[in-house]
Structure formats: structure tokens, C-alpha cells
Design a protein around this motif. Structure first.
Motif, PDB file in Angstrom:
ATOM      1  N   LEU A 121      -5.942  -8.977   7.974  1.00 25.29           N
ATOM      2  CA  LEU A 121      -4.920  -8.149   7.338  1.00 25.29           C
ATOM      3  C   LEU A 121      -4.042  -7.547   8.435  1.00 25.29           C
ATOM      4  N   THR A 122      -2.735  -7.794   8.358  1.00 27.56           N
ATOM      5  CA  THR A 122      -1.820  -7.286   9.385  1.00 27.56           C
ATOM      6  C   THR A 122      -0.918  -6.207   8.809  1.00 27.56           C
ATOM      7  N   VAL A 123      -0.646  -5.207   9.628  1.00 32.00           N
ATOM      8  CA  VAL A 123       0.207  -4.083   9.236  1.00 32.00           C
ATOM      9  C   VAL A 123       1.082  -3.735  10.443  1.00 32.00           C
ATOM     10  N   ASP A 124       2.360  -3.505  10.214  1.00 35.77           N
ATOM     11  CA  ASP A 124       3.252  -3.187  11.326  1.00 35.77           C
ATOM     12  C   ASP A 124       3.041  -1.780  11.867  1.00 35.77           C
ATOM     13  N   LEU A 125       3.302  -1.650  13.161  1.00 34.58           N
ATOM     14  CA  LEU A 125       3.283  -0.362  13.836  1.00 34.58           C
ATOM     15  C   LEU A 125       4.451   0.487  13.323  1.00 34.58           C
ATOM     16  N   PRO A 126       4.310   1.809  13.250  1.00 32.97           N
ATOM     17  CA  PRO A 126       5.433   2.656  12.831  1.00 32.97           C
ATOM     18  C   PRO A 126       6.705   2.361  13.626  1.00 32.97           C
ATOM     19  N   THR A 127       7.852   2.398  12.961  1.00 32.40           N
ATOM     20  CA  THR A 127       9.232   2.132  13.429  1.00 32.40           C
ATOM     21  C   THR A 127       9.549   0.648  13.530  1.00 32.40           C
ATOM     22  N   VAL A 128       8.584  -0.226  13.277  1.00 33.17           N
ATOM     23  CA  VAL A 128       8.797  -1.667  13.469  1.00 33.17           C
ATOM     24  C   VAL A 128       8.555  -2.419  12.160  1.00 33.17           C
ATOM     25  N   PHE A 144       0.847  -1.189   0.000  1.00 37.75           N
ATOM     26  CA  PHE A 144       0.000   0.000   0.000  1.00 37.75           C
ATOM     27  C   PHE A 144       0.886   1.244   0.000  1.00 37.75           C
ATOM     28  N   LYS A 145       0.413   2.270  -0.676  1.00 37.60           N
ATOM     29  CA  LYS A 145       1.176   3.522  -0.721  1.00 37.60           C
ATOM     30  C   LYS A 145       0.789   4.419   0.456  1.00 37.60           C
ATOM     31  N   VAL A 146       1.812   4.892   1.171  1.00 34.50           N
ATOM     32  CA  VAL A 146       1.612   5.825   2.284  1.00 34.50           C
ATOM     33  C   VAL A 146       2.630   6.944   2.113  1.00 34.50           C
ATOM     34  N   GLU A 147       2.137   8.128   1.766  1.00 34.70           N
ATOM     35  CA  GLU A 147       3.012   9.293   1.571  1.00 34.70           C
ATOM     36  C   GLU A 147       4.192   8.991   0.647  1.00 34.70           C
ATOM     37  N   ASN A 148       3.908   8.498  -0.518  1.00 31.50           N
ATOM     38  CA  ASN A 148       4.919   8.209  -1.534  1.00 31.50           C
ATOM     39  C   ASN A 148       5.893   7.104  -1.111  1.00 31.50           C
ATOM     40  N   ARG A 149       5.568   6.406  -0.036  1.00 28.74           N
ATOM     41  CA  ARG A 149       6.344   5.238   0.359  1.00 28.74           C
ATOM     42  C   ARG A 149       5.434   4.014   0.286  1.00 28.74           C
ATOM     43  N   VAL A 150       6.048   2.843   0.306  1.00 31.74           N
ATOM     44  CA  VAL A 150       5.289   1.599   0.190  1.00 31.74           C
ATOM     45  C   VAL A 150       5.357   0.835   1.508  1.00 31.74           C
ATOM     46  N   ILE A 151       4.196   0.398   1.972  1.00 35.00           N
ATOM     47  CA  ILE A 151       4.102  -0.418   3.181  1.00 35.00           C
ATOM     48  C   ILE A 151       3.696  -1.836   2.791  1.00 35.00           C
ATOM     49  N   LYS A 152       4.425  -2.814   3.312  1.00 37.25           N
ATOM     50  CA  LYS A 152       4.076  -4.214   3.056  1.00 37.25           C
ATOM     51  C   LYS A 152       3.157  -4.726   4.161  1.00 37.25           C
ATOM     52  N   SER A 153       2.141  -5.459   3.758  1.00 36.68           N
ATOM     53  CA  SER A 153       1.233  -6.072   4.719  1.00 36.68           C
ATOM     54  C   SER A 153       0.942  -7.499   4.264  1.00 36.68           C
ATOM     55  N   ILE A 154       0.331  -8.267   5.149  1.00 32.67           N
ATOM     56  CA  ILE A 154       0.046  -9.668   4.832  1.00 32.67           C
ATOM     57  C   ILE A 154      -1.449  -9.927   5.021  1.00 32.67           C
ATOM     58  N   LEU A 155      -2.083 -10.413   3.967  1.00 34.40           N
ATOM     59  CA  LEU A 155      -3.497 -10.763   4.011  1.00 34.40           C
ATOM     60  C   LEU A 155      -3.632 -12.271   4.155  1.00 34.40           C
ATOM     61  N   HIS A 156      -4.325 -12.696   5.224  1.00 37.74           N
ATOM     62  CA  HIS A 156      -4.556 -14.116   5.485  1.00 37.74           C
ATOM     63  C   HIS A 156      -6.015 -14.414   5.147  1.00 37.74           C
ATOM     64  N   LEU A 182       2.499  -2.437  21.052  1.00 33.66           N
ATOM     65  CA  LEU A 182       3.815  -1.801  20.947  1.00 33.66           C
ATOM     66  C   LEU A 182       4.951  -2.799  20.769  1.00 33.66           C
ATOM     67  N   GLY A 183       4.856  -3.942  21.458  1.00 33.36           N
ATOM     68  CA  GLY A 183       5.960  -4.883  21.470  1.00 33.36           C
ATOM     69  C   GLY A 183       5.810  -6.035  20.506  1.00 33.36           C
ATOM     70  N   ASN A 184       4.971  -5.865  19.488  1.00 36.37           N
ATOM     71  CA  ASN A 184       4.698  -6.978  18.572  1.00 36.37           C
ATOM     72  C   ASN A 184       5.011  -6.648  17.126  1.00 36.37           C
ATOM     73  N   LEU A 185       5.336  -7.694  16.376  1.00 31.64           N
ATOM     74  CA  LEU A 185       5.397  -7.622  14.926  1.00 31.64           C
ATOM     75  C   LEU A 185       4.069  -8.103  14.369  1.00 31.64           C
ATOM     76  N   GLN A 186       3.794  -7.784  13.124  1.00 31.81           N
ATOM     77  CA  GLN A 186       2.513  -8.195  12.533  1.00 31.81           C
ATOM     78  C   GLN A 186       2.389  -9.710  12.397  1.00 31.81           C
ATOM     79  N   ILE A 187       3.511 -10.420  12.471  1.00 28.40           N
ATOM     80  CA  ILE A 187       3.491 -11.875  12.324  1.00 28.40           C
ATOM     81  C   ILE A 187       3.158 -12.592  13.639  1.00 28.40           C
ATOM     82  N   ASP A 188       2.929 -11.850  14.711  1.00 30.75           N
ATOM     83  CA  ASP A 188       2.669 -12.460  16.015  1.00 30.75           C
ATOM     84  C   ASP A 188       1.199 -12.817  16.240  1.00 30.75           C
ATOM     85  N   TYR A 189       0.350 -12.627  15.231  1.00 27.01           N
ATOM     86  CA  TYR A 189      -1.094 -12.803  15.438  1.00 27.01           C
ATOM     87  C   TYR A 189      -1.664 -13.995  14.666  1.00 27.01           C
ATOM     88  N   TYR A 190      -0.786 -14.869  14.202  1.00 24.74           N
ATOM     89  CA  TYR A 190      -1.275 -15.963  13.357  1.00 24.74           C
ATOM     90  C   TYR A 190      -2.254 -16.883  14.090  1.00 24.74           C
TER      91      TYR A 190
END
Length: 418
Positions: free
Chosen positions: A232-239, A178-190, A209-217
Motif C-alpha cells: 500500500l503506497t501513500v504520498d508524503l505531505p505536499t507531494v 482514506f479520510k484525513v481531517e475531512n479531506r480525502v487521500i488517494k492511495s494505491i493497493l498492489h 523526500l524525493g519520491n512519489l508513491q509510484i516509484d516503488y513498483y
């Protein structure tokens, strides 16, 4: 991947800064246990140790205890002699080294099986083994500081193992950009097995705060997928995949852009979107519910953080050192004091932002846990719905049963509002 893990990265190196030294703490804290969900606070550890949640995520109990024991008995030089998990250098006894080493063992085991003739049974075994490798690497990276070079490598390993696991999963997945402010964010759709193109409701997960998007499987495979929900998972900013964004009071910036572009994703019904906020992720999810009610059908918060944490200075000062450091890292700060942290956090209060001054225009479900100092009944009551509000309190023991009950209730509620 196996060569990288077992040979390249596991050669001891001593020139890496140790995680607990990366944020300059101007005020130290003894901290206290903030919630059974966040784990037990122990002054002997810098990180918050949370074995119960790690077991829930599928990691073997005896192995976790063995890894923690190897860290605890190390006589190597420490950054801080009070903290067992502050061994300097990438070597035995160092937190990242020990957990990544465990990840590599599971990765190598799975890679060996993957090279043989696969049966359905062995595919399922592969899927589980790669997931375990991914979880160990995710814990190695925790608390996921952006300026922690070894942690960033551990994150990369975690994602690589996770994507391998998904190749053998009984569910199909899609990597989306997905495009966010001319940058691309990767996400995973299950996707659930019974999904037909474009008719599948989707739950957008907003991480803690302490999780990656892959921790919710597990939430997907055991609760959402059987009821026909995509996740659909998306990482928190800075992670993770969002590491080039800084967390600001506009915490929902990335997720808003994702929702705006969901109509272009052919596998889900963009008219049936539910946002699910976990711990700090509830800040993001609640903002989305107030700002985009025409695109969201429901708001589910798992122990919401929307006001108290951001304004209660006594609560902030008593946070564990690693939790304060984690907040500072997410805000892009290299040093933190109680005063500086209070000033930053104040902007995050959704009450101060004016959002909670009126009812939420969509149905809301909040789950809170007994004795949770960061998310209580008064916090949940701040998010009142103009249509339907539901608050469920879960007893703190037994935690595993409480988690199962909470997640089962969340999916029943999601079905009821669609």
C-alpha cells in the motif's frame, strides 16, 4: 493523454518560473555527496543526479545519458549559469521539458500498441512501456516542489501513465481513498496473485523526500508480491495525492489515519501490517511503530533518518542546495536559511520528541549503507526493539547488487516475524 503530452504540453512556453529559483536561499551551499543512494553531488547541477537508481527503476541507460546530455549542452538562458539544469522557460534544454518529452515518446509507443489486438506478450510490453513513461515523468517532476506548476503537470502525467501500466500488470491493484481531517487521500493497493480476500499481509510504504508513491513498483513486483505480500503506497505531505498537506513534526498524520481505516479494506489482513520507511520515510514509519504498536507487526527502515539529520547543524549546512530547498518546500517555506532550517528540523528529532527514550514495542529491522552520511550505525541503534532488532550494513559498491540484497533480506525478515 497522448494528445496532451505530445501536442499541448510540448509547445515551448517561456513564462514559467524555473525550478531552482522557486525557493529563496539565504545561505548557499556547495554541498557534498551525502550517500551513494541519493546520487552523486556535482556542482554543475542543481538537482542531485542519480542515474544508478534510475537504471534500477527500469530506465534505459543510454536514454538517460542522452536526456542529460541534451540538458547539459543547451545554450539557452539559465537562471544560474553554474547549473546545467536551470534553463529558463519550458523549452529544449529545460529539465522538465526534456524528461517529459522522453515520457511522451514511451507513452505514444504504448498507446499505439494498445490500439491493436493484444497478445499476452504485447500486454507485458505495454505494461513495461507505460511504467517507463511513468518513471520519466516522475523524474521530470523531481524534486516535486508544490509551487512548481510544470512539475505538478509532470506528476499528473506520471500518475496517468502508472495507472495505465497497472491495467496491463500481472498483478491486480485497487485505488483506495482514506479520510484525513475531512479531506480525502488517494492511495494505491498492489495485490499479489495468490491473495485470497482478507488474508493477505500488507506492507505500508512510507516514501522518501524525493519520491512519489509510484516509484516503488519494482520493490513490489520483484520482492513483495512473489512472497504473497500486498503493498500500500501513500504520498508524503505536499507531494502527489497528498499535495494539500504540509509536512510537520507530526509526519505520520496521514499514515496513522490510513492504518486506522485499514480494517475496512477487504483485500488485506489488517492484523498483519508492516510499515516500511525509505530514507526520510523512516521518520514516519518509526513514529507509527511507537504510536500504534497494537496495529503494526513490524518496522522495516531502509536507511533511517530519526535524529542526526535533525540536530546536526554542520550536517544540515553541508546539504546540497536542492536538498535544503526540498526540505523547505515540504515544510511550506518559500525561503530558507541555515538558521531557519535548523530550527524547523530540530522539532523532527524523534529523540527530542521523546519516542526513542524507550524500546520500540514491535520487531525492528534497519538497513544502512556504507558511507551514508545521513544514516549510519548510531542512527540505526537508536531504534531498539523490545522484541527483536536486526541491523544489516550493505557495502556501497556495487550499488545494484547491494540494493537487491537489501530488499531480499527485508522480505525474508518480514516473513519471519509474521
Amino acid at each position: 493523454m497522448t494528445e496532451n503530452l505530445s501536442e499541448k504540453i510540448f509547445k515551448p512556453q517561456y513564462d514559467y518560473p524555473e525550478t531552482s529559483s522557486l525557493i529563496n536561499r539565504l545561505d548557499s551551499s556547495n554541498g557534498s555527496s551525502i550517500s551513494p543512494l541519493d546520487g552523486e553531488i556535482d556542482s554543475k547541477w542543481y538537482r542531485i543526479i542519480n542515474p544508478l537508481l534510475w537504471y534500477w527503476r527500469g530506465l534505459p541507460k543510454l536514454e538517460i545519458e542522452a536526456v542529460l546530455s541534451r540538458i547539459a549542452i543547451s545554450t539557452k538562458r539559465h537562471t544560474n549559469d553554474k547549473w546545467l539544469d536551470s534553463v529558463i522557460g519550458y523549452q529544449s534544454g529545460n529539465w522538465i521539458y526534456e524528461f517529459l518529452n522522453q515520457a511522451a515518446m514511451w507513452q505514444a509507443k504504448a498507446d499505439n500498441v494498445a490500439q491493436s489486438n493484444l497478445t499476452e506478450e504485447s500486454k507485458n510490453s505495454l505494461y513495461q512501456d507505460y511504467l517507463i513513461a511513468s518513471e520519466y515523468a516522475s523524474i521530470a517532476s523531481y524534486p516535486h516542489f508544490k509551487n512548481d506548476e510544470l512539475a505538478m503537470y509532470a506528476q499528473t502525467c506520471a500518475y496517468q501513465s502508472y495507472m495505465k501500466a497497472l491495467e496491463y500488470s500481472p498483478y491486480s491493484t485497487k485505488q483506495l481513498e482514506f479520510k484525513v481531517e475531512n479531506r480525502v487521500i488517494k492511495s494505491i493497493l498492489h495485490l499479489p496473485n495468490n491473495s485470497n480476500s482478507g488474508v493477505c499481509p500488507v506492507v505500508l510504504v512510507c516514501n522518501g523526500l524525493g519520491n512519489l508513491q509510484i516509484d516503488y513498483y519494482r520493490y513490489f513486483s520483484e520482492y513483495l508480491a512473489p512472497q504473497g505480500f500486498a503493498m500500500l503506497t501513500v504520498d508524503l505531505p505536499t507531494v502527489g495525492y497528498s499535495r494539500n498537506f504540509v509536512l510537520s513534526q507530526n509526519s505520520s498524520q496521514i499514515h496513522q489515519a490510513v492504518i486506522e481505516q485499514l480494517s475496512s479494506v477487504p483485500w488485506v489482513d489488517s492484523n498483519r501490517v508492516i510499515v516500511a520507511g525509505f530514507r526520510f520515510g523512516s521518520h514516519i514509519a518509526t513514529r507509527l511503530a511507537y504510536l500504534m504498536p497494537n496495529k503494526i507487526k513490524g518496522l522495516f527502515n531502509f536507511t533511517p533518518f530519526v535524529h542526526q539529520l535533525f540536530v546536526d547543524k554542520a550536517l544540515q549546512q553541508n546539504l546540497p542546495n536542492s536538498y535544503k530547498d526540498m526540505l523547505a518546500s515540504r515544510f511550506g517555506l518559500t525561503s530558507v536559511s541555515n538558521q531557519k532550517l535548523a530550527a524547523e528540523l530540530n522539532y523532527f528529532s524523534l529523540k527530542n520528541q521523546g519516542l526513542l527514550t524507550h524500546s520500540c514495542p514491535i520487531p525492528v529491522m534497519n538497513i544502512i549503507f556504507e558511507d551514508d552520511k545521513l544514516s549510519n550505525l548510531s542512527e540505526a541503534k537508536l531504534i531498539q526493539s523490545a522484541k527483536q532488532s536486526k541491523i544489516v550494513t550493505i557495502p556501497k559498491t556495487p550499488l545494484q547488487k547491494g540494493l537487491q540484497n537489501a530488499f531480499a533480506q527485508s522480505v525474508k525478515w518480514m516473513e519471519s516475524i509474521l
